[in-house]
Design an enzyme around this catalytic site. Structure first.
Site, mmCIF file in Angstrom:
data_model
loop_
_atom_site.group_PDB
_atom_site.id
_atom_site.type_symbol
_atom_site.label_atom_id
_atom_site.label_comp_id
_atom_site.label_asym_id
_atom_site.label_seq_id
_atom_site.Cartn_x
_atom_site.Cartn_y
_atom_site.Cartn_z
ATOM 1 N N SER A 148 -4.081 -6.859 15.126
ATOM 2 C CA SER A 148 -5.525 -6.997 14.906
ATOM 3 C C SER A 148 -6.023 -8.200 15.701
ATOM 4 O O SER A 148 -5.219 -9.037 16.137
ATOM 5 C CB SER A 148 -5.781 -7.241 13.414
ATOM 6 O OG SER A 148 -7.103 -7.667 13.182
ATOM 7 N N TYR A 161 -3.716 -10.607 4.494
ATOM 8 C CA TYR A 161 -3.873 -9.576 5.533
ATOM 9 C C TYR A 161 -3.722 -10.190 6.925
ATOM 10 O O TYR A 161 -2.972 -9.681 7.768
ATOM 11 C CB TYR A 161 -5.243 -8.899 5.391
ATOM 12 C CG TYR A 161 -5.493 -7.916 6.508
ATOM 13 C CD1 TYR A 161 -4.836 -6.692 6.525
ATOM 14 C CD2 TYR A 161 -6.362 -8.218 7.558
ATOM 15 C CE1 TYR A 161 -5.038 -5.794 7.564
ATOM 16 C CE2 TYR A 161 -6.564 -7.328 8.590
ATOM 17 C CZ TYR A 161 -5.902 -6.113 8.589
ATOM 18 O OH TYR A 161 -6.090 -5.228 9.621
HETATM 19 N N1 LIG Z 1 -10.532 -0.898 10.531
HETATM 20 C C1 LIG Z 1 -10.425 -2.135 11.002
HETATM 21 O O1 LIG Z 1 -11.404 -2.884 11.081
HETATM 22 C C2 LIG Z 1 -9.079 -2.622 11.513
HETATM 23 C C3 LIG Z 1 -9.047 -3.671 12.429
HETATM 24 C C4 LIG Z 1 -7.826 -4.118 12.908
HETATM 25 C C5 LIG Z 1 -6.654 -3.510 12.498
HETATM 26 N N2 LIG Z 1 -6.702 -2.487 11.604
HETATM 27 C C6 LIG Z 1 -5.425 -1.863 11.201
HETATM 28 O O2 LIG Z 1 -5.425 -0.515 11.609
HETATM 29 C C7 LIG Z 1 -4.543 0.246 10.788
HETATM 30 C C8 LIG Z 1 -5.244 1.500 10.333
HETATM 31 O O3 LIG Z 1 -6.343 1.137 9.522
HETATM 32 P P1 LIG Z 1 -7.700 1.959 9.458
HETATM 33 O O4 LIG Z 1 -8.775 1.053 9.857
HETATM 34 O O5 LIG Z 1 -7.561 3.273 10.142
HETATM 35 O O6 LIG Z 1 -7.808 2.113 7.866
HETATM 36 P P2 LIG Z 1 -8.039 3.355 6.890
HETATM 37 O O7 LIG Z 1 -9.143 4.215 7.371
HETATM 38 O O8 LIG Z 1 -8.122 2.743 5.534
HETATM 39 O O9 LIG Z 1 -6.662 4.169 7.017
HETATM 40 C C9 LIG Z 1 -5.471 3.633 6.530
HETATM 41 C C10 LIG Z 1 -4.376 4.677 6.611
HETATM 42 O O10 LIG Z 1 -3.184 4.098 6.041
HETATM 43 C C11 LIG Z 1 -2.720 4.945 5.011
HETATM 44 N N3 LIG Z 1 -2.165 4.178 3.911
HETATM 45 C C12 LIG Z 1 -2.773 3.168 3.211
HETATM 46 N N4 LIG Z 1 -1.975 2.768 2.215
HETATM 47 C C13 LIG Z 1 -0.855 3.542 2.279
HETATM 48 C C14 LIG Z 1 0.326 3.622 1.497
HETATM 49 N N5 LIG Z 1 0.517 2.834 0.430
HETATM 50 N N6 LIG Z 1 1.266 4.532 1.834
HETATM 51 C C15 LIG Z 1 1.080 5.355 2.891
HETATM 52 N N7 LIG Z 1 -0.010 5.313 3.664
HETATM 53 C C16 LIG Z 1 -0.973 4.433 3.353
HETATM 54 C C17 LIG Z 1 -3.935 5.721 4.530
HETATM 55 O O11 LIG Z 1 -3.531 6.983 4.016
HETATM 56 P P3 LIG Z 1 -3.499 7.418 2.461
HETATM 57 O O12 LIG Z 1 -4.595 6.691 1.753
HETATM 58 O O13 LIG Z 1 -3.652 8.894 2.526
HETATM 59 O O14 LIG Z 1 -2.141 7.023 1.992
HETATM 60 C C18 LIG Z 1 -4.706 5.927 5.823
HETATM 61 O O15 LIG Z 1 -4.240 7.060 6.499
HETATM 62 C C19 LIG Z 1 -4.123 -0.698 9.661
HETATM 63 O O16 LIG Z 1 -2.849 -1.229 9.944
HETATM 64 C C20 LIG Z 1 -5.177 -1.801 9.704
HETATM 65 O O17 LIG Z 1 -4.683 -3.006 9.210
HETATM 66 C C21 LIG Z 1 -7.880 -2.025 11.103
#
Ligand SMILES: NC(=O)c1ccc[n+]([C@@H]2O[C@H](COP(=O)([O-])OP(=O)(O)OC[C@H]3O[C@@H](n4cnc5c(N)ncnc54)[C@H](OP(=O)(O)O)[C@@H]3O)[C@@H](O)[C@H]2O)c1
Length: 276
Positions: A148, A161
């Protein structure tokens, strides 16, 4: 170098957190290029709908859906063994699943934070250990780790985080060096605030960061995918995020921490900007 669809045919990518956000967009990109899919998350129906639609659309040889809560310490070994027993070789590993929790550390719930450390650090480390050993034997493979922009700076009001994402960047870049004489590459993708479920799930939907300018998940996934295919060590997605992470290298940490704290404070208006 980027491989052609024909060269990728028969290869398989494992994507964690493929039911939503970036993970779902990664699945679309890999499927377009002919990769077979192993999709992992807790939401089985969402994974099935996505996976089988992509299989039909792109005539993929196989799509494997694995329902798993990746906060469980035994999850990585279970996934590895399930794929081994099905004879599925993982050519690309995308450690994408992750979560955060908003609030002052002295007030937030320790159990939830320890689950976040398990999900954001221990699970990708264990998956990398298991699948990298097989890649090493074949001397071929690709790994994409979700870091990130907060990997580069302290993250007040999301301290755990931010620390997990600093870990993932450091871990990825160390592996890149260790593997420099092999055909295996490790890429860290560093997105900024994006329009996914992340902020809402972290209890941060009303923060300034969640209501500011958000990247679209399809654009972020495309940047990560291209960097992975080109074997790059790291990519910061988006121009403003590149500026922010470059500035964090010269500003004192106390200044970047103050900026991050401001962004993670509650927005005064009631409107939200993130994905519903
Ligand atoms: N969005 C941002 O602003 C941002 C910025 C920088 C980095 N990131 C990183 O990008 C990655 C993806 O995040 P996103 O933004 O796409 O978030 P998101 O829309 O909340 O998606 C998160 C994904 O992770 C899965 N997940 C969460 N908890 C889980 C668990 N206990 N077991 C298995 N799967 C789990 C969820 O699936 P289920 O709920 O179906 O399990 C979902 O598919 C993460 O590592 C996040 O830290 C996000």
């Amino acid at each position: 170098m980027k491989t052609t669809k024909e060269e990728n045919k028969g290869k398989t990518v494992l994507i964690t957190g493929a039911s939503n956000g970036f993970g779902m967009e990664f699945a679309k990109l890999f499927a377009q290029d002919g990769y077979n899919l192993v999709l992992v998350a807790r939401s089985t129906e969402r994974l099935k709908n996505l996976g089988y639609d992509l299989q039909d659309e792109h005539q993929l040889e196989h799509v494997c859906i694995i329902t798993s809560d990746l906060t469980r310490p035994e999850a990585p070994q279970e996934i590895y063994e399930e794929l081994k027993s099905s004879g599925i070789q993982v050519d690309v590993l995308v450690n994408n699943a992750g979560a955060g929790l908003h609030g002052f550390f002295h007030e937030t719930d320790l159990e939830r934070e320890q689950a976040i450390i398990q999900l954001n650090i221990n699970t990708p480390v264990a998956l990398t250990k298991l699948f990298l050993q097989d890649m090493k034997q074949r001397n071929e493979g690709k790994i994409l780790n979700l870091a990130s922009v907060v990997s580069f700076m302290p993250s007040p009001l999301m301290a755990i985080y931010g620390a997990t994402k600093a870990f993932m960047l450091s871990f990825s870049e160390a592996l890149t060096n260790e593997l420099q004489d092999t055909n295996i590459t490790v890429t860290a993708l560093c997105p900024g605030a994006s329009n996914t479920m992340f902020f809402r799930r972290a209890g941060a939907a009303h923060t300034k960061a969640a209501n500011g300018s958000l990247s679209e998940p399809a654009d972020v996934a495309r940047d990560g995918y291209n960097a992975l295919m080109n074997g790059e060590m790291r990519v910061v997605s988006g121009l403003m995020n590149k500026v922010q992470t470059t500035a964090s290298g010269v500003l004192p940490d106390s200044a970047t921490a103050a900026t991050m704290r401001h962004l993670m404070e509650e927005e005064e208006s009631e409107t939200t900007n993130y994905a519903e």
